[in-house]
Design a protein around this motif. Structure first.
Motif, PDB file in Angstrom:
ATOM      1  N   LYS A   1       0.809  -1.377  -0.212  1.00  0.00           N
ATOM      2  CA  LYS A   1       0.044  -0.030  -0.008  1.00  0.00           C
ATOM      3  C   LYS A   1       1.004   1.213   0.063  1.00  0.00           C
ATOM      4  CE  LYS A   1      -2.793   1.089   3.712  1.00  0.00           C
ATOM      5  NZ  LYS A   1      -3.765   0.799   4.738  1.00  0.00           N
ATOM      6  N   TYR A   2       1.897   1.565   0.876  1.00  0.00           N
ATOM      7  CA  TYR A   2       2.668   2.443   0.912  1.00  0.00           C
ATOM      8  C   TYR A   2       3.940   2.572  -0.132  1.00  0.00           C
ATOM      9  CZ  TYR A   2      -0.486   3.318   4.702  1.00  0.00           C
ATOM     10  OH  TYR A   2      -1.575   3.507   5.516  1.00  0.00           O
TER      11      TYR A   2
ATOM     12  N   ASP B   1      10.611  -2.377   2.083  1.00  0.00           N
ATOM     13  CA  ASP B   1      10.096  -1.970   0.851  1.00  0.00           C
ATOM     14  C   ASP B   1      10.742  -0.895   0.322  1.00  0.00           C
ATOM     15  OD1 ASP B   1       8.808   0.546   1.879  1.00  0.00           O
ATOM     16  OD2 ASP B   1       7.382  -0.861   2.788  1.00  0.00           O
TER      17      ASP B   1
ATOM     18  N   ILE C   1       7.268   5.003   0.355  1.00  0.00           N
ATOM     19  CA  ILE C   1       7.282   6.479   0.552  1.00  0.00           C
ATOM     20  C   ILE C   1       7.965   6.682   2.126  1.00  0.00           C
ATOM     21  CG2 ILE C   1       4.883   6.901  -0.316  1.00  0.00           C
ATOM     22  CD1 ILE C   1       3.778   6.920   2.439  1.00  0.00           C
ATOM     23  N   GLY C   2       8.410   5.601   2.837  1.00  0.00           N
ATOM     24  CA  GLY C   2       9.083   5.891   4.066  1.00  0.00           C
ATOM     25  C   GLY C   2       8.206   6.441   5.098  1.00  0.00           C
TER      26      GLY C   2
ATOM     27  N   LEU D   1      -7.576   2.379   8.600  1.00  0.00           N
ATOM     28  CA  LEU D   1      -8.267   2.897   9.939  1.00  0.00           C
ATOM     29  C   LEU D   1      -6.963   3.146  11.000  1.00  0.00           C
ATOM     30  CD1 LEU D   1     -11.154   0.448  10.590  1.00  0.00           C
ATOM     31  CD2 LEU D   1     -11.335   2.965   9.979  1.00  0.00           C
ATOM     32  N   GLY D   2      -5.669   2.495  10.590  1.00  0.00           N
ATOM     33  CA  GLY D   2      -4.495   2.880  11.646  1.00  0.00           C
ATOM     34  C   GLY D   2      -4.667   1.689  12.654  1.00  0.00           C
ATOM     35  N   ILE D   3      -5.018   0.617  12.421  1.00  0.00           N
ATOM     36  CA  ILE D   3      -5.004  -0.389  13.517  1.00  0.00           C
ATOM     37  C   ILE D   3      -4.274  -1.543  13.132  1.00  0.00           C
ATOM     38  CG2 ILE D   3      -7.336   0.212  14.563  1.00  0.00           C
ATOM     39  CD1 ILE D   3      -8.752  -1.552  12.784  1.00  0.00           C
ATOM     40  N   GLY D   4      -3.785  -1.829  11.930  1.00  0.00           N
ATOM     41  CA  GLY D   4      -3.153  -2.986  11.435  1.00  0.00           C
ATOM     42  C   GLY D   4      -1.772  -3.099  12.547  1.00  0.00           C
ATOM     43  N   LEU D   5      -1.120  -1.881  12.382  1.00  0.00           N
ATOM     44  CA  LEU D   5       0.218  -2.251  13.154  1.00  0.00           C
ATOM     45  C   LEU D   5      -0.012  -2.319  14.851  1.00  0.00           C
ATOM     46  CD1 LEU D   5       2.457   0.435  11.450  1.00  0.00           C
ATOM     47  CD2 LEU D   5       2.568  -1.764  11.390  1.00  0.00           C
ATOM     48  N   TYR D   6      -1.204  -1.699  15.242  1.00  0.00           N
ATOM     49  CA  TYR D   6      -1.247  -1.794  16.622  1.00  0.00           C
ATOM     50  C   TYR D   6      -1.952  -3.145  17.092  1.00  0.00           C
ATOM     51  CZ  TYR D   6      -4.448  -1.672  20.674  1.00  0.00           C
ATOM     52  OH  TYR D   6      -5.067  -2.053  22.035  1.00  0.00           O
TER      53      TYR D   6
ATOM     54  N   TYR E   1      -3.206   5.219  15.028  1.00  0.00           N
ATOM     55  CA  TYR E   1      -2.449   6.243  14.635  1.00  0.00           C
ATOM     56  C   TYR E   1      -2.071   6.223  13.214  1.00  0.00           C
ATOM     57  CZ  TYR E   1       1.224   9.235  14.825  1.00  0.00           C
ATOM     58  OH  TYR E   1       2.228  10.517  14.526  1.00  0.00           O
ATOM     59  N   GLN E   2      -2.280   7.309  12.471  1.00  0.00           N
ATOM     60  CA  GLN E   2      -1.786   7.371  10.903  1.00  0.00           C
ATOM     61  C   GLN E   2      -1.377   8.658  10.893  1.00  0.00           C
ATOM     62  OE1 GLN E   2      -6.115   6.937   9.196  1.00  0.00           O
ATOM     63  NE2 GLN E   2      -5.348   5.329   8.416  1.00  0.00           N
ATOM     64  N   ILE E   3      -0.214   8.413   9.933  1.00  0.00           N
ATOM     65  CA  ILE E   3       0.802   9.591   9.858  1.00  0.00           C
ATOM     66  C   ILE E   3       0.137  10.808   9.107  1.00  0.00           C
ATOM     67  CG2 ILE E   3       2.733  10.381   8.482  1.00  0.00           C
ATOM     68  CD1 ILE E   3       4.076   7.678   9.342  1.00  0.00           C
TER      69      ILE E   3
ATOM     70  N   THR F   1      11.202   1.465   3.663  1.00  0.00           N
ATOM     71  CA  THR F   1      10.679   1.242   5.036  1.00  0.00           C
ATOM     72  C   THR F   1      11.149  -0.256   5.440  1.00  0.00           C
ATOM     73  OG1 THR F   1       8.956   2.681   5.016  1.00  0.00           O
ATOM     74  CG2 THR F   1       8.932   0.991   6.906  1.00  0.00           C
TER      75      THR F   1
ATOM     76  N   PHE G   1      10.492  -3.158   8.192  1.00  0.00           N
ATOM     77  CA  PHE G   1       9.467  -3.577   9.531  1.00  0.00           C
ATOM     78  C   PHE G   1      10.401  -4.649   9.965  1.00  0.00           C
ATOM     79  CE2 PHE G   1       6.090  -0.668   8.664  1.00  0.00           C
ATOM     80  CZ  PHE G   1       6.150  -0.152   9.769  1.00  0.00           C
TER      81      PHE G   1
HETATM   82  P1  ADP Z   1      -3.306   1.949   8.353  1.00  0.00           P
HETATM   83  O1  ADP Z   1      -2.290   1.295   7.056  1.00  0.00           O
HETATM   84  O2  ADP Z   1      -4.472   1.308   8.189  1.00  0.00           O
HETATM   85  O3  ADP Z   1      -3.362   3.337   8.004  1.00  0.00           O
HETATM   86  P2  ADP Z   1      -1.537   0.700  10.299  1.00  0.00           P
HETATM   87  O4  ADP Z   1      -1.830   0.549  11.624  1.00  0.00           O
HETATM   88  O5  ADP Z   1      -1.184  -0.516   9.420  1.00  0.00           O
HETATM   89  O6  ADP Z   1      -2.605   1.525   9.655  1.00  0.00           O
HETATM   90  O7  ADP Z   1      -0.403   1.718   9.921  1.00  0.00           O
HETATM   91  C1  ADP Z   1      -0.308   3.152  10.683  1.00  0.00           C
HETATM   92  C2  ADP Z   1       0.323   3.999   9.878  1.00  0.00           C
HETATM   93  O8  ADP Z   1       1.682   3.684   9.577  1.00  0.00           O
HETATM   94  C3  ADP Z   1      -0.137   4.194   8.385  1.00  0.00           C
HETATM   95  O9  ADP Z   1      -1.054   5.173   8.508  1.00  0.00           O
HETATM   96  C4  ADP Z   1       1.194   4.879   7.578  1.00  0.00           C
HETATM   97  O10 ADP Z   1       1.065   6.061   7.592  1.00  0.00           O
HETATM   98  C5  ADP Z   1       2.342   4.058   8.183  1.00  0.00           C
HETATM   99  N1  ADP Z   1       2.933   2.889   7.637  1.00  0.00           N
HETATM  100  C6  ADP Z   1       2.544   1.768   8.110  1.00  0.00           C
HETATM  101  N2  ADP Z   1       3.428   0.727   7.162  1.00  0.00           N
HETATM  102  C7  ADP Z   1       4.187   1.752   6.390  1.00  0.00           C
HETATM  103  C8  ADP Z   1       5.291   1.455   5.192  1.00  0.00           C
HETATM  104  N3  ADP Z   1       5.487   0.259   4.976  1.00  0.00           N
HETATM  105  N4  ADP Z   1       5.704   2.389   4.699  1.00  0.00           N
HETATM  106  C9  ADP Z   1       5.272   3.837   4.866  1.00  0.00           C
HETATM  107  N5  ADP Z   1       4.310   4.206   6.024  1.00  0.00           N
HETATM  108  C10 ADP Z   1       3.593   2.973   6.627  1.00  0.00           C
END
Ligand code: ADP
Length: 493
Positions: free
Chosen positions: A397-398, A422, A425-426, A453-458, A440-442, A481, A483
């Protein structure tokens, strides 16, 4: 003639004009002389009456040793301009006396000889009484305000005993009035049970006031009071700060208690709604998915053109299913109800399971990894698959312009570290910790470009935490980026 002789000469002229004798009649004024280093070389006799200290105890002392440490910056600033030959404005400084502290208003001028500062001379006025009157007046005004604020406020002395309480604090602690609370300070302990946000007993040693008494510069805690008889619950945030005396010793602790019951109840209702809604949505979605599958199989036999639409519906259905199960997971995490089915499995196999369907989707990204050797970890297969899916779909996605996505496994004695790199966009370093927080979303405004929705990483971070592993990110804005997450390895021998 050296500087000291010059100074002495000027001073003998001052004394000959009987300035000292004149000043000793004005009780509150003190005349003093300092050398260019800020050392007291002379002082008028009435000074002894004010401070209770003998003149000989003061002569030869630096001003730094006379004033209280909190006033150093102010005194230092003034000293600098005196050294430059300027006459600064009068300042108020607190002076150490025999029994405590007095406040003086100091007006000092440089003594110049051929433009060179050879000393300083000044007059000080004792303004302690005047200041105390103003202080008492402001103190009474403050106590008045303090009694009427909506938040509960209490003040403890350095031993932890309550010395001031407002009615709001007393009433929320189960007393009828502030006076009642001051009379019997421990009643509340037998009336309430305290619980923290996870529902565990809240220990009295964690009370912020106690932490501050033990030296912490500030402390706060969120907990609830449960009335043992009525079972009524009240949530509060309690914040404590120390107050030091002029010598820097802990004098008092001030505690502010803010009632957040309404907010907590609203939050609970919202969580409950989320949990119910996602649960209710999941059942019909699952049946639609099953029927969709049957329909696809039947259509495939008759007419291939329409299966394209079924595939499109299927894709959207999968997104919807993922969203609903993420929402369900959030409520389960909150309630501590995610069950983990722990077993030993080969991590490489799970990575293949996740990457294969993605490759079939013909993305503009190239997902790369070598052939993995067998490494067994201990965990919940389904949940680790979920973490990998989240990280990989984010990597896709990013990285809107495509590019390589490289998956690697590194191992050491005790653990394996999986990385997903990846070229997208970093992420700026200031977001590195926060992206693992809930919702949290940037850039929330980029919803159209990067929906989510900003919940996947959480959820991923919660899962890894429950596996006693770690998850982190390395990235720079615009530079791709990576991870990482670690899992405990099963030792084969
Ligand atoms: P979502 O993708 O649904 O917004 P996530 O919890 O998965 O929520 O990610 C939180 C935020 O972290 C994203 O909104 C994005 O801004 C940033 N992010 C996550 N993964 C990446 C990535 N691989 N490259 C750049 N930004 C990322």
């Amino acid at each position: 003639m050296n500087e000291q002789t010059q100074l002495n000469l000027i001073l003998s002229q001052i004394s000959s004009e009987s300035l000292y004798s004149l000043l000793s009649d004005i009780e509150q004024d003190v005349l003093y002389v300092l050398n260019p280093m800020g050392v007291l070389t002379d002082i008028s006799p009435n000074f002894e009456k004010i401070t209770g200290l003998k003149k000989k105890e003061w002569i030869g002392k630096n001003i730094k040793d006379i004033i209280v440490p909190q006033d150093y910056p102010l005194a230092f600033k003034q000293f600098i301009s005196l050294k430059q030959g300027k006459t600064p404005k009068p300042i108020e400084l607190r002076i150490k006396t025999k029994t405590g502290v007095c406040i003086g208003k100091f007006f000092t001028k440089p003594i110049l000889n051929k433009k060179k500062v050879i000393g300083m001379i000044g007059v000080a006025k004792d303004v302690t009484v005047q200041k105390e009157q103003t202080y008492t007046h402001s103190k009474n005004q403050l106590i008045d305000i303090f009694q009427h604020v909506a938040d509960g406020v209490t003040v403890q002395d350095s031993e932890g005993k309550l010395i001031l309480v407002n009615d709001a604090a007393a009433i929320s602690a189960g007393y009828r009035s502030a006076d009642d609370m001051l009379k019997d300070q421990s009643v509340w302990m037998s009336r309430f049970n305290l619980e923290d946000e996870k529902g565990n007993p809240f220990l009295l040693s964690n009370l912020p006031g106690r932490k501050v008494l033990n030296g912490e510069p500030k402390a706060e805690a969120t907990f609830k009071f449960i009335d043992k008889t009525t079972q009524e619950e009240r949530w509060v945030i309690l914040k404590s700060r120390p107050i030091f005396d002029v010598m820097g010793k802990l004098n008092m602790v001030i505690n502010i208690m803010h009632d957040i019951t309404k907010h907590k109840k609203q939050e609970e209702r919202k969580e409950e709604f989320m949990s119910m809604a996602s649960h209710e949505l999941k059942t019909p979605l699952t049946s639609i998915n099953i029927y969709l599958d049957i329909l696809k199989k039947r259509l495939k036999k008759q007419d291939t053109t329409n299966t394209i639409f079924i595939t499109k519906i299927e894709k959207q259905m999968n997104k919807l299913m993922k969203l609903v199960s993420d929402l369900l997971d959030i409520s389960r995490i909150k309630a501590g109800k995610i069950n983990y089915k722990m077993e030993s499995f080969d991590i490489g196999e799970i990575i293949n399971e996740v990457t294969e369907p993605l490759r079939e989707m013909n993305l503009k990204h190239s997902i790369q990894h070598g052939k993995f050797k067998k490494i067994f970890v201990y965990g919940d297969k389904y949940r680790i698959n979920q973490v990998l899916t989240n990280l990989l779909s984010n990597a896709i996605k990013y990285s809107p312009d495509g590019g390589k996505i490289i998956i690697s496994i590194n191992e050491n004695k005790d653990e394996v570290v999986i990385s997903i790199k990846d070229q997208g966009i970093g992420i700026d370093s200031k977001h590195h910790k926060k992206i693992f927080e809930r919702m949290y979303q940037i850039n929330k405004d980029s919803e159209r470009t990067f929906p989510g929705l900003g919940i996947g990483l959480y959820i991923s971070a919660e899962i890894i935490k429950r596996h006693n592993g770690a998850i982190w990110v390395e990235s720079n804005k615009g530079k791709g980026t990576t991870f990482y997450f670690s899992l405990l390895k099963i030792k084969t021998n």
